[in-house]
Design a protein around this motif. Structure first.
Motif, PDB file in Angstrom:
ATOM      1  N   UNK A 237      35.189  29.712 -12.961  1.00  0.00           N
ATOM      2  CA  UNK A 237      33.836  30.168 -12.130  1.00  0.00           C
ATOM      3  C   UNK A 237      32.810  30.073 -12.995  1.00  0.00           C
ATOM      4  N   UNK A 238      32.774  30.831 -14.104  1.00  0.00           N
ATOM      5  CA  UNK A 238      31.877  31.168 -14.976  1.00  0.00           C
ATOM      6  C   UNK A 238      31.167  29.648 -15.598  1.00  0.00           C
ATOM      7  N   UNK A 239      32.402  28.948 -16.053  1.00  0.00           N
ATOM      8  CA  UNK A 239      32.041  27.707 -16.647  1.00  0.00           C
ATOM      9  C   UNK A 239      31.421  26.832 -15.479  1.00  0.00           C
ATOM     10  N   UNK A 240      31.643  26.720 -14.450  1.00  0.00           N
ATOM     11  CA  UNK A 240      31.141  25.849 -13.485  1.00  0.00           C
ATOM     12  C   UNK A 240      29.745  26.306 -13.118  1.00  0.00           C
ATOM     13  N   UNK A 241      29.382  27.565 -13.305  1.00  0.00           N
ATOM     14  CA  UNK A 241      27.926  28.157 -12.975  1.00  0.00           C
ATOM     15  C   UNK A 241      27.418  27.842 -14.105  1.00  0.00           C
ATOM     16  N   UNK A 242      27.789  27.745 -15.406  1.00  0.00           N
ATOM     17  CA  UNK A 242      26.880  27.139 -16.355  1.00  0.00           C
ATOM     18  C   UNK A 242      26.606  25.715 -16.367  1.00  0.00           C
ATOM     19  N   UNK A 243      27.483  24.783 -15.774  1.00  0.00           N
ATOM     20  CA  UNK A 243      27.436  23.571 -15.399  1.00  0.00           C
ATOM     21  C   UNK A 243      26.355  23.480 -14.444  1.00  0.00           C
ATOM     22  N   UNK A 244      26.412  24.012 -13.682  1.00  0.00           N
ATOM     23  CA  UNK A 244      25.166  23.947 -12.420  1.00  0.00           C
ATOM     24  C   UNK A 244      23.761  24.511 -13.093  1.00  0.00           C
ATOM     25  N   UNK A 245      23.751  25.450 -13.772  1.00  0.00           N
ATOM     26  CA  UNK A 245      22.681  25.889 -14.438  1.00  0.00           C
ATOM     27  C   UNK A 245      21.920  24.643 -15.353  1.00  0.00           C
ATOM     28  N   UNK A 246      22.862  23.674 -15.934  1.00  0.00           N
ATOM     29  CA  UNK A 246      22.376  22.762 -16.523  1.00  0.00           C
ATOM     30  C   UNK A 246      22.071  21.678 -15.762  1.00  0.00           C
ATOM     31  N   UNK A 247      22.626  21.572 -14.694  1.00  0.00           N
ATOM     32  CA  UNK A 247      22.131  20.374 -13.593  1.00  0.00           C
ATOM     33  C   UNK A 247      20.989  20.755 -13.047  1.00  0.00           C
ATOM     34  N   UNK A 248      20.515  22.185 -12.941  1.00  0.00           N
ATOM     35  CA  UNK A 248      19.376  22.492 -12.508  1.00  0.00           C
ATOM     36  C   UNK A 248      18.260  22.288 -13.247  1.00  0.00           C
ATOM     37  N   UNK A 249      18.390  22.583 -14.654  1.00  0.00           N
ATOM     38  CA  UNK A 249      17.468  22.085 -15.755  1.00  0.00           C
ATOM     39  C   UNK A 249      17.302  20.675 -15.658  1.00  0.00           C
ATOM     40  N   UNK A 250      18.375  19.975 -15.376  1.00  0.00           N
ATOM     41  CA  UNK A 250      18.214  18.575 -15.413  1.00  0.00           C
ATOM     42  C   UNK A 250      17.225  18.008 -14.334  1.00  0.00           C
ATOM     43  N   UNK A 251      17.408  18.639 -13.235  1.00  0.00           N
ATOM     44  CA  UNK A 251      16.399  18.022 -12.018  1.00  0.00           C
ATOM     45  C   UNK A 251      15.157  18.444 -12.477  1.00  0.00           C
ATOM     46  N   UNK A 252      15.048  19.808 -12.889  1.00  0.00           N
ATOM     47  CA  UNK A 252      13.735  20.243 -13.382  1.00  0.00           C
ATOM     48  C   UNK A 252      13.061  19.022 -14.299  1.00  0.00           C
ATOM     49  N   UNK A 253      13.737  18.835 -15.258  1.00  0.00           N
ATOM     50  CA  UNK A 253      13.239  17.830 -16.302  1.00  0.00           C
ATOM     51  C   UNK A 253      12.870  16.715 -15.630  1.00  0.00           C
ATOM     52  N   UNK A 254      13.705  16.135 -14.791  1.00  0.00           N
ATOM     53  CA  UNK A 254      13.389  14.793 -14.167  1.00  0.00           C
ATOM     54  C   UNK A 254      12.065  14.884 -13.167  1.00  0.00           C
ATOM     55  N   UNK A 255      12.081  16.263 -12.564  1.00  0.00           N
ATOM     56  CA  UNK A 255      11.001  15.941 -11.507  1.00  0.00           C
ATOM     57  C   UNK A 255       9.751  16.460 -12.233  1.00  0.00           C
ATOM     58  N   UNK A 256       9.661  17.519 -12.950  1.00  0.00           N
ATOM     59  CA  UNK A 256       8.273  18.319 -13.504  1.00  0.00           C
ATOM     60  C   UNK A 256       8.062  17.596 -14.832  1.00  0.00           C
TER      61      UNK A 256
END
Length: 196
Positions: free
Chosen positions: A113-132
């Protein structure tokens, strides 16, 4: 691939995007840099040596607890301690999610669960970089690795366990993570390659 933003720009975007308080400083020395990963709960530290110079180390646990948004019933509010985003001409592009513990006391499902959460955090950063940052291919084409480092201080730990991942398994999913036991110093290559 002509429109591909260079990796240096990916790292620069992450450095701009993320608060300096969650960025762990690389230490220079002979050869490649190293980094000290300190478990916030126990204060124990593991050193990663041979980190590619084009890397950023993120304290993912610093991401604000999303319990105000999510219920947490499936473990979606958990996060691993660290993420290393790295590029090396020889070794490739890597996103490595790392959970550290002084003792080997967590069940495998909790670490997953913790590793999945870190992966989701990176995916969130990925969306921020692509959008903003309007970087269309930001953090694309990276290989993922998932690692649990336990019994960091073997002198104080009492449990001895076998690695979770089957020998030689590729730890590119949270549910097949590599478990490194009783190591206070680890070479970067051990994080990315399966055990022989």
């Amino acid at each position: 691939m002509g429109s591909r933003v260079s990796l240096v720009n990916d790292i620069q975007i992450l450095r701009e995007m993320l608060n300096p308080d969650v960025q762990v400083t690389l230490q220079s020395g002979q050869g490649r840099p190293s980094v000290q990963l300190t478990d916030s709960q126990s204060g124990t530290t593991v050193e990663i040596k041979g980190v590619p110079p084009e890397s950023i180390v993120i304290r993912a646990e610093g991401f604000e607890n999303p319990l105000v948004i999510f219920n947490g019933s499936k473990g979606e509010c958990k996060r691993a301690d660290f993420v290393i985003v790295s590029k090396d001409e020889d070794a490739g592009r890597w996103i490595i999610c790392i959970e550290t513990q002084e003792r080997d006391s967590k069940k495998a499902w909790h670490v997953i669960q913790q590793l999945k959460g870190a992966c989701c955090f990176i995916n969130y950063c990925k969306c921020i970089g692509k959008s903003f940052w309007e970087s269309k291919e930001f953090l694309d084409d990276y290989d993922y690795r998932f690692v649990s480092i336990v019994d960091i201080n073997p002198n104080r730990s009492k449990r001895r366990t076998q690695p979770f991942d089957p020998a030689g398994a590729l730890h590119n999913r949270p549910d097949i993570f590599k478990k490194l036991v009783q190591r206070s110093t680890i070479h970067f290559s051990k994080l990315i390659h399966p055990e022989p």
